[in-house]
Write a protein that holds these residues in place. Structure first.
Motif, PDB file in Angstrom:
ATOM      1  N   CYS A 132       0.832  -1.213   0.000  1.00 49.22           N
ATOM      2  CA  CYS A 132       0.000   0.000   0.000  1.00 49.22           C
ATOM      3  C   CYS A 132       0.868   1.264   0.000  1.00 49.22           C
ATOM      4  N   LYS A 133       0.564   2.183  -0.940  1.00 47.99           N
ATOM      5  CA  LYS A 133       1.322   3.437  -1.044  1.00 47.99           C
ATOM      6  C   LYS A 133       0.613   4.595  -0.338  1.00 47.99           C
ATOM      7  N   CYS A 135      -2.222   5.981  -1.274  1.00 46.63           N
ATOM      8  CA  CYS A 135      -2.703   6.947  -2.281  1.00 46.63           C
ATOM      9  C   CYS A 135      -4.128   7.435  -1.980  1.00 46.63           C
ATOM     10  N   THR A 136      -4.829   6.746  -1.091  1.00 44.95           N
ATOM     11  CA  THR A 136      -6.193   7.082  -0.620  1.00 44.95           C
ATOM     12  C   THR A 136      -7.320   6.771  -1.618  1.00 44.95           C
ATOM     13  N   CYS A 138      -8.605   3.976  -2.659  1.00 44.44           N
ATOM     14  CA  CYS A 138      -9.562   2.957  -2.206  1.00 44.44           C
ATOM     15  C   CYS A 138     -10.554   3.583  -1.220  1.00 44.44           C
ATOM     16  N   CYS A 172      -7.436  -0.020  -6.704  1.00 44.15           N
ATOM     17  CA  CYS A 172      -6.035   0.040  -6.267  1.00 44.15           C
ATOM     18  C   CYS A 172      -5.100  -0.255  -7.443  1.00 44.15           C
TER      19      CYS A 172
HETATM   20  S1  SF4 Z   1      -5.702   2.243  -3.342  1.00 44.07           S
HETATM   21 FE1  SF4 Z   1      -5.724   1.956  -1.103  1.00 44.07          FE
HETATM   22  S2  SF4 Z   1      -4.631   0.013  -0.771  1.00 44.07           S
HETATM   23 FE2  SF4 Z   1      -4.146   0.692  -2.852  1.00 44.07          FE
HETATM   24  S3  SF4 Z   1      -2.265   1.852  -2.580  1.00 44.07           S
HETATM   25 FE3  SF4 Z   1      -3.933   3.338  -2.503  1.00 44.07          FE
HETATM   26  S4  SF4 Z   1      -4.366   3.525  -0.304  1.00 44.07           S
HETATM   27 FE4  SF4 Z   1      -3.163   1.670  -0.546  1.00 44.07          FE
END
Ligand code: SF4
Ligand code: SF4
Ligand code: SF4
Length: 180
Positions: A132-133, A135-136, A138, A172
């Motif tokens: 998990c990066k 990135c928010t 999800c 994601c």
């Molecule tokens: S989409 Fe969610 S699970 Fe995937 S990298 Fe972004 S924050 Fe992490």
């Protein structure tokens, strides 16, 4: 076809793969029978509904090994006592999936797991903190507000809020979310 527990039916052929749950497929065919049953005889009218209830119990994660025996017994009763071909062949999808994909039934009943990832009540969505990066994306796409986490930090799914829609996994871009 008869030898492997199948029949020509309308002449159609459905191709399935590992993403199809065989218990769910058996339910699908029973739904058709329940809709089509004329109701004249009780093995078909009532028996197929009880069979369907038992399969639902299994896909809900509440099934037992005893239920599998009850299902087989009920199938034989329906086959031998229903008045016409519809009822007499109604249990075939259940019996043939039980025969050829018994390990899938056992996974549902014993391990409370749906190997195909279809039965919602047995699914768990999990974020791999190593992938998990933060990135928010999800969390922004979760309709149940079930994902928490700060920007650029690993996110976490609250299983009590998750409605198992799969939107997080679809969104994601880092392959950090999996379903089990
Ligand atoms: S989409 Fe969610 S699970 Fe995937 S990298 Fe972004 S924050 Fe992490
Ligand atoms: S087995 Fe035939 S007669 Fe009996 S309820 Fe089903 S459709 Fe009607
Ligand atoms: S499966 Fe759906 S409800 Fe559950 S965390 Fe993912 S987006 Fe939210």
């Amino acid at each position: 076809l008869g030898a492997i527990g199948s029949m020509m039916g309308s002449g159609g052929l459905i191709v399935m793969d590992e993403d199809n749950c065989m218990v769910d497929i058996a339910k699908f065919f029973l739904e058709f029978i329940i809709d089509e049953s004329c109701g004249k005889c009780s093995p078909c009218r009532i028996g197929t509904k009880r069979l369907y209830d038992l399969l639902c119990k299994i896909t809900d994660g509440k099934g037992t090994l005893e239920d599998l025996s009850t299902i087989e017994e009920l199938c034989e009763h329906i086959k031998s006592s229903a008045l016409c071909g519809l009822g007499q062949t109604a249990p075939n999808p259940v019996l043939s999936t039980l025969k050829h994909f018994r390990e899938e039934y056992l996974a549902h009943v014993v391990e409370k797991r749906c190997p195909a990832g279809v039965c919602k009540n047995l699914l768990h969505f999990v974020i791999d903190p190593g992938k998990c990066k933060g990135c928010t994306l999800c969390a922004k796409n979760c309709p149940a507000d079930a994902i928490m986490g700060a920007v650029k930090a690993p996110h976490v799914i609250d299983p009590n809020k998750c409605i198992k829609c799969g939107a997080c996994m679809d969104n994601c871009r880092f392959g950090a979310i999996s379903k089990h």
